[in-house]
Write an enzyme that holds these catalytic residues in place. Structure first.
Site, mmCIF file in Angstrom:
data_model
loop_
_atom_site.group_PDB
_atom_site.id
_atom_site.type_symbol
_atom_site.label_atom_id
_atom_site.label_comp_id
_atom_site.label_asym_id
_atom_site.label_seq_id
_atom_site.Cartn_x
_atom_site.Cartn_y
_atom_site.Cartn_z
ATOM 1 N N GLU A 107 10.234 1.738 9.850
ATOM 2 C CA GLU A 107 11.532 2.411 9.347
ATOM 3 C C GLU A 107 10.486 3.743 9.659
ATOM 4 O OE1 GLU A 107 15.007 2.208 8.734
ATOM 5 O OE2 GLU A 107 14.617 -0.247 8.071
ATOM 6 N N LYS A 149 0.320 -1.129 0.138
ATOM 7 C CA LYS A 149 0.177 -0.183 0.202
ATOM 8 C C LYS A 149 0.918 1.060 -0.388
ATOM 9 C CE LYS A 149 -1.675 2.751 2.614
ATOM 10 N NZ LYS A 149 -2.313 4.251 2.466
ATOM 11 N N CYS A 163 13.997 10.871 5.595
ATOM 12 C CA CYS A 163 14.128 9.974 7.082
ATOM 13 C C CYS A 163 15.234 10.438 7.897
ATOM 14 C CB CYS A 163 12.763 9.338 7.289
ATOM 15 S SG CYS A 163 13.982 7.821 6.067
ATOM 16 N N GLU A 176 10.743 15.857 13.886
ATOM 17 C CA GLU A 176 10.763 15.696 13.008
ATOM 18 C C GLU A 176 9.905 16.995 11.957
ATOM 19 O OE1 GLU A 176 9.695 12.394 10.401
ATOM 20 O OE2 GLU A 176 11.573 12.274 10.261
HETATM 21 P P1 NAP Z 1 2.710 8.135 7.500
HETATM 22 O O1 NAP Z 1 1.459 9.720 7.362
HETATM 23 O O2 NAP Z 1 3.651 8.279 8.662
HETATM 24 O O3 NAP Z 1 2.285 7.542 6.422
HETATM 25 C C1 NAP Z 1 2.783 6.658 5.711
HETATM 26 C C2 NAP Z 1 1.915 5.533 5.287
HETATM 27 O O4 NAP Z 1 1.064 5.053 6.484
HETATM 28 C C3 NAP Z 1 1.135 6.008 4.414
HETATM 29 O O5 NAP Z 1 1.130 4.737 2.838
HETATM 30 C C4 NAP Z 1 -0.009 5.921 5.098
HETATM 31 O O6 NAP Z 1 -1.328 6.401 4.546
HETATM 32 C C5 NAP Z 1 -0.208 5.099 5.891
HETATM 33 N N1 NAP Z 1 -0.647 5.675 7.655
HETATM 34 C C6 NAP Z 1 -1.344 5.993 8.195
HETATM 35 N N2 NAP Z 1 -2.011 5.964 9.075
HETATM 36 C C7 NAP Z 1 -2.419 4.370 9.302
HETATM 37 C C8 NAP Z 1 -2.914 3.518 10.161
HETATM 38 N N3 NAP Z 1 -3.365 4.411 10.776
HETATM 39 N N4 NAP Z 1 -2.340 2.274 9.826
HETATM 40 C C9 NAP Z 1 -2.018 1.834 8.299
HETATM 41 N N5 NAP Z 1 -1.050 2.569 7.960
HETATM 42 C C10 NAP Z 1 -1.477 3.667 7.873
HETATM 43 O O7 NAP Z 1 4.101 9.128 6.763
HETATM 44 P P2 NAP Z 1 4.195 9.352 6.073
HETATM 45 O O8 NAP Z 1 3.590 11.295 6.320
HETATM 46 O O9 NAP Z 1 3.184 9.550 4.652
HETATM 47 O O10 NAP Z 1 5.962 10.173 5.573
HETATM 48 C C11 NAP Z 1 6.856 10.489 6.282
HETATM 49 C C12 NAP Z 1 7.380 9.788 7.148
HETATM 50 O O11 NAP Z 1 8.064 8.742 7.011
HETATM 51 C C13 NAP Z 1 8.552 10.406 7.924
HETATM 52 O O12 NAP Z 1 8.113 11.141 9.932
HETATM 53 C C14 NAP Z 1 9.541 10.220 7.753
HETATM 54 O O13 NAP Z 1 10.764 9.890 8.899
HETATM 55 C C15 NAP Z 1 9.465 8.492 7.104
HETATM 56 N N6 NAP Z 1 10.046 8.088 6.892
HETATM 57 C C16 NAP Z 1 10.711 7.466 7.454
HETATM 58 C C17 NAP Z 1 11.879 6.255 6.533
HETATM 59 C C18 NAP Z 1 13.094 5.183 6.909
HETATM 60 O O14 NAP Z 1 12.976 4.508 6.568
HETATM 61 N N7 NAP Z 1 13.027 5.230 8.524
HETATM 62 C C19 NAP Z 1 11.679 6.607 5.203
HETATM 63 C C20 NAP Z 1 11.290 7.722 5.167
HETATM 64 C C21 NAP Z 1 10.005 8.268 5.369
HETATM 65 P P3 NAP Z 1 -2.149 7.087 3.463
HETATM 66 O O15 NAP Z 1 -1.098 7.880 2.643
HETATM 67 O O16 NAP Z 1 -3.494 6.747 3.262
HETATM 68 O O17 NAP Z 1 -2.072 7.417 5.141
#
Ligand code: NAP
Ligand code: MG
Length: 503
Positions: free
Chosen positions: A253, A178, A287, A389
């Site tokens: 991650e 997803k 990230c 962050e």
């Molecule tokens: P996010 O809001 O946590 O969303 C990530 C994914 O999770 C999306 O596909 C989102 O779907 C889904 N999601 C949201 N709520 C959920 C729930 N309750 N249950 C299951 N899945 C759910 O993160 P983002 O805003 O897309 O990305 C930014 C974050 O990712 C930052 O904190 C960044 O540091 C982190 N990141 C970490 C890494 C690493 O390797 N450590 C790499 C890249 C990014 P929807 O889009 O439909 O809401």
């Protein structure tokens, strides 16, 4: 009518509800596609297809070398379409075309090729430990886990999709992916490449839709054996909770607030570029971004002056132009977040060194509300701008006086994902790196992530590792087989621990 479909059991299908949602090009605010909006029932169909492919299909039963052929083919298809995929990636997510062409597409193809090598070369039967009870033998086997759900964020949608699909299927699992709702389109291209490479039906399934329903279903469904999540720490906690209902294996991650430490003996010219690269690549929406630059007090003023001067030369504009260094953020709301944090920082007593708002003078047609200037704040590590962050182009610079103090500040964070050390003294740099509580440290470099090296977080930046053999093995179970096929009954003295009647 949706422009994209779901991919379930080898077929491109409409979501049961027939609903769609829009995806936008953040540079202009233009709606670029209607994406199929899956619901929980579609997620369940995808999970069931994966389950069937894993339990009954040929994929987990093939040799690793055979599976490797499919992965290499997918990599070839991706590479042959690099221009069109790069454009889709850049338009939908707002990253620059340079990033897409130099990092996203080759990075994803490279991941498929790397995990193909793992499938072919990393042993499934690991060791034949000498048994303390010969002639019994002890064999440790590595086996696929089963159905793996992959949930990914919007900042590197194409690469993230390859980091979930690649190792999962290389190891013989079936997967349901997803993508993030902001950026569903490039993952469609990856799934098409996998399909064209001939991967059997049900091995890779793909659902687009809201995290709150589709994501939650993937994280908690009893037929899912493993959840691999990349995203925010907040949602990561929720994933862990949901997965605990059936004690799934989880890799996470998550977020970061990494420190980039400039020692007083660093090549300042290189370190200035390195700190800018470490923070402003993809507008800080990375990230592991080095969003806290710790600069030795003896070089601080000169260094910050050089940062400002060079940051001012970066070109902000249309992300599809090769001239552009900084495009829009993923959405106007992400730029609002950056603005909110700048204001918060100023309220907390931070000093604005440069940037701080929406850029002026963008070309006609560009949506200024999604853009944000590269911003530098002089901050204290205790401030929220230095602890939380932001995921935008906001760098906090801070002063320190000794290596020990730099390490202390670097480690004063709930996160531990990346980090940098800039120095001309290798031993000193390694000593600092060794004391940083973080998953990756670059010495005199930043952001260098390659498929063969492990990547992941300490503390609240995550659980487990992606990439490298470490990442590959996160997709494999460990089975110990104790085998006594040539023994005689007098070797079973241990049965007497129950009863002499057994021996
Ligand atoms: P996010 O809001 O946590 O969303 C990530 C994914 O999770 C999306 O596909 C989102 O779907 C889904 N999601 C949201 N709520 C959920 C729930 N309750 N249950 C299951 N899945 C759910 O993160 P983002 O805003 O897309 O990305 C930014 C974050 O990712 C930052 O904190 C960044 O540091 C982190 N990141 C970490 C890494 C690493 O390797 N450590 C790499 C890249 C990014 P929807 O889009 O439909 O809401
Ligand atoms: Mg979009």
């Amino acid at each position: 009518m949706a422009d994209t479909k779901l991919f379930i059991d080898g077929e491109w299908v409409e979501p049961r509800s027939g609903e769609t949602f829009s995806t936008f090009a953040p540079s202009t605010g233009e709606e670029i596609a209607n994406v199929a909006k899956a619901g929980r029932e579609d997620a369940v169909l995808a999970i069931e297809a994966a389950r069937k492919a894993f339990d009954e299909g040929p994929w987990p039963r093939m040799s690793g070398a055979e599976r490797a052929g499919y992965l290499r083919k997918a990599a070839e298809i991706i590479t042959s379409r690099q221009n069109e995929i790069s454009e889709v990636e850049a338009r939908d997510g707002g990253g620059t075309i340079k990033k897409a062409l130099f990092a996203d597409v080759p990075g994803a193809a490279g991941a498929f090729n790397y995990f193909a090598d793992c499938a072919e070369n990393v042993a499934d039967v690991e060791e034949r430990a000498a048994s303390p009870f010969p002639p019994a033998e002890s064999i440790v086997r590595r086996e696929p886990i089963g159905v793996c759900a992959g949930i990914i964020p919007w900042n590197f949608p194409f690469i993230m999709a390859s980091w979930k699909i690649g190792p999962a299927i290389a190891a013989g699992n079936a997967v349901v992916l997803k993508p993030a709702s902001f950026t569903s389109l490039s993952a469609v291209e990856m799934v098409k490449a996998v399909e064209e490479a001939g991967v059997p039906a049900g091995v890779v399934n793909f659902v687009t839709g809201p995290g709150g329903s589709v994501g939650e279903e993937l994280a908690q469904h009893p037929m899912v054996d493993k959840v691999a999540f990349t995203g925010s720490t907040e949602v990561g906690r929720r994933i862990m909770q949901l997965a605990s209902s059936t004690v799934k294996k989880v890799t996470l991650e998550l977020g970061g607030k990494s420190a980039n430490i400039v020692l007083d003996d660093a090549d300042l010219d290189l370190a200035v570029s390195g700190v800018l690269w470490g923070t402003f690549f993809h507008n800080g929406q990375v990230c592991e971004s080095g969003t806290r630059a710790l600069i030795h007090s003896s070089v601080y003023d000169e260094f910050v002056g050089m940062l400002v001067e060079r940051a001012g030369k970066m070109v902000i504009g249309d992300n599809l132009s090769f001239e552009t260094d900084l495009g829009p953020l993923v959405s106007p709301s992400q730029a609002d977040t950056a603005e909110r944090y700048v204001k918060l920082g100023l309220d907390e007593g931070a000093k604005l060194v440069c940037g701080g708002g929406r850029p002026e003078g963008l070309a006609a047609g560009l949506d200024q509300t999604a853009y944000f200037q590269p911003t530098i704040l002089e901050a204290d590590n205790s401030m929220r701008v230095a602890q939380e962050e932001i995921f935008g182009p906001v760098l906090c610079v801070m002063k320190y006086d000794s290596d020990d103090e730099a390490v202390k500040i670097a480690n004063d964070s709930i996160y531990g994902l990346g980090g940098g050390v800039w120095s001309s003294d290798s031993a000193r740099a390694h000593s600092v790196a060794a004391r940083m509580r973080t998953g990756t440290v670059w010495i005199n470099d930043y952001h260098m992530i390659t498929p063969g090296q492990p990547f992941g977080g300490y503390k609240q930046s995550g659980v487990g590792r992606e990439l490298g053999e470490y990442g590959y093995n996160e997709y494999r179970q460990i089975k110990h087989v104790w085998s006594n096929t040539s023994g005689s009954k007098d070797q079973y003295l241990h049965f007497a621990a129950l009863s002499a009647a057994l021996s």
